[in-house]
Design a protein around this motif. Structure first.
Motif, PDB file in Angstrom:
ATOM      1  N   ARG A 100       0.822  -1.210   0.000  1.00  0.00           N
ATOM      2  CA  ARG A 100       0.000   0.000   0.000  1.00  0.00           C
ATOM      3  C   ARG A 100       0.857   1.263   0.000  1.00  0.00           C
ATOM      4  O   ARG A 100       0.530   2.252  -0.669  1.00  0.00           O
ATOM      5  N   GLY A 101       1.951   1.204   0.748  1.00  0.00           N
ATOM      6  CA  GLY A 101       2.838   2.359   0.800  1.00  0.00           C
ATOM      7  C   GLY A 101       3.462   2.667  -0.546  1.00  0.00           C
ATOM      8  O   GLY A 101       3.530   3.823  -0.964  1.00  0.00           O
ATOM      9  N   LEU A 102       3.921   1.631  -1.242  1.00  0.00           N
ATOM     10  CA  LEU A 102       4.534   1.843  -2.549  1.00  0.00           C
ATOM     11  C   LEU A 102       3.517   2.318  -3.578  1.00  0.00           C
ATOM     12  O   LEU A 102       3.826   3.171  -4.411  1.00  0.00           O
ATOM     13  N   LEU A 158       4.985   6.070   8.462  1.00  0.00           N
ATOM     14  CA  LEU A 158       5.619   5.217   7.454  1.00  0.00           C
ATOM     15  C   LEU A 158       5.229   5.552   6.013  1.00  0.00           C
ATOM     16  O   LEU A 158       6.104   5.750   5.163  1.00  0.00           O
ATOM     17  N   PRO A 159       3.932   5.633   5.675  1.00  0.00           N
ATOM     18  CA  PRO A 159       3.590   5.931   4.277  1.00  0.00           C
ATOM     19  C   PRO A 159       4.057   7.311   3.823  1.00  0.00           C
ATOM     20  O   PRO A 159       4.387   7.501   2.648  1.00  0.00           O
ATOM     21  N   VAL A 160       4.097   8.266   4.761  1.00  0.00           N
ATOM     22  CA  VAL A 160       4.586   9.603   4.421  1.00  0.00           C
ATOM     23  C   VAL A 160       6.063   9.529   4.035  1.00  0.00           C
ATOM     24  O   VAL A 160       6.498  10.111   3.034  1.00  0.00           O
ATOM     25  N   THR A 161       6.827   8.807   4.845  1.00  0.00           N
ATOM     26  CA  THR A 161       8.258   8.657   4.569  1.00  0.00           C
ATOM     27  C   THR A 161       8.499   7.942   3.248  1.00  0.00           C
ATOM     28  O   THR A 161       9.351   8.356   2.451  1.00  0.00           O
ATOM     29  N   VAL A 162       7.750   6.862   2.995  1.00  0.00           N
ATOM     30  CA  VAL A 162       7.926   6.122   1.741  1.00  0.00           C
ATOM     31  C   VAL A 162       7.628   7.019   0.543  1.00  0.00           C
ATOM     32  O   VAL A 162       8.327   6.989  -0.467  1.00  0.00           O
ATOM     33  N   THR A 163       6.577   7.846   0.662  1.00  0.00           N
ATOM     34  CA  THR A 163       6.240   8.780  -0.422  1.00  0.00           C
ATOM     35  C   THR A 163       7.372   9.762  -0.659  1.00  0.00           C
ATOM     36  O   THR A 163       7.754  10.042  -1.809  1.00  0.00           O
ATOM     37  N   MET A 164       7.933  10.294   0.417  1.00  0.00           N
ATOM     38  CA  MET A 164       9.027  11.256   0.279  1.00  0.00           C
ATOM     39  C   MET A 164      10.275  10.600  -0.292  1.00  0.00           C
ATOM     40  O   MET A 164      11.005  11.203  -1.090  1.00  0.00           O
TER      41      MET A 164
END
Length: 251
Positions: free
Chosen positions: A63-65, A110-116
């Motif tokens: 989901r993060g990717l 976590l998802p914010v960091t992966v997006t950045m």
């Protein structure tokens, strides 16, 4: 004259491979200080996470990717690519916030960091002259996230298997590629979560962890897109370039 040009081309390729090897080594060393402060074996970091959190990591990675690929690409139309140090500083700041409340806030961050991180990888692709929205570039951006991550045991031999998996990604669409990359990324993100939730050190460790992750993926992006650029410039097959890089690292 032709012979001279050939010698110059060979010399340039050798130099370029050495530069990529330096970047790989620099990326691999980024997590060493974090592990030193944590005083915790890299292989055992995942054991710190509750079982229910570990079981959700792969789903979170998928989901993060997916979100990162979409959101990072979408923001490029109105937010310009930033310098590497700006991306690193921003990701570090997000890590501080994520580390303040232990596991719940770390999971939310976590998802914010992966997006950045994805956005910074796309910036490296653009720096090398590739369109981040082009299909192959999107797959190469995913390839960066198949690397082992910074929180791995120092001193181990270079792991370039993630570069070789480019052949597998070539034959699938981006979203199937995300599913293939997710298991490996889940392990990497698990170490990050575990490091951020170790008591006492708290937000400071979260900041250092995000700093190492940001620098790591930017350097690995330089390796991936540097190899792709060399493939275009020299006509050398990608697999051969990976072998040259591997030989230089072993040496």
């Amino acid at each position: 004259m032709d012979d001279l040009e050939l010698v110059e081309e060979t010399f340039d390729l050798d130099r370029e491979i050495e530069d990529l090897a330096k970047r790989y080594r620099a990326a691999s060393n980024l997590g060493v200080q974090v592990l030193s402060v944590l005083n915790w074996p890299a292989e055992s970091l995942l054991d710190r996470l509750p079982e229910n959190s570990r079981s959700k990591l792969e789903t979170a990675a998928v989901r993060g990717l997916e979100a990162a690929m979409s959101a990072a690409s979408g923001t490029r139309s109105f937010v310009k690519d930033q310098k590497s140090w700006v991306n690193t500083a921003t990701t570090t700041a997000v890590g501080i916030v994520g580390g303040m409340g232990g596991l719940p806030t770390a999971l939310a961050e976590l998802p914010v960091t992966v997006t950045m991180l994805m956005r910074s990888v796309q910036a490296v692709a653009a720096e090398h002259g590739f369109d981040p929205d082009e299909e192959q570039t999107r797959k190469d951006a995913l390839l960066v996230f198949a690397a082992t991550g910074p929180l791995t045991q120092a001193g181990k031999s270079a792991d370039l298997t993630f570069l070789s998996s480019r052949v597998t990604l070539t034959g699938v669409n981006v979203y199937i590629g995300i599913g293939l990359i997710a298991p490996r990324l889940a392990l990497v993100l698990g170490r990050k979560l575990a490091a951020q939730t170790i008591p006492v050190i708290g937000a400071a460790t979260a900041a250092a962890t995000n700093y190492s992750y940001s620098g790591y993926y930017q350097e690995m992006a330089q390796v991936v897109f540097g190899l792709r650029k060399l493939e275009e410039k020299t006509g050398t097959r990608y697999a051969e370039l990976v072998e040259l890089l591997s030989a230089r690292l072993e040496g």
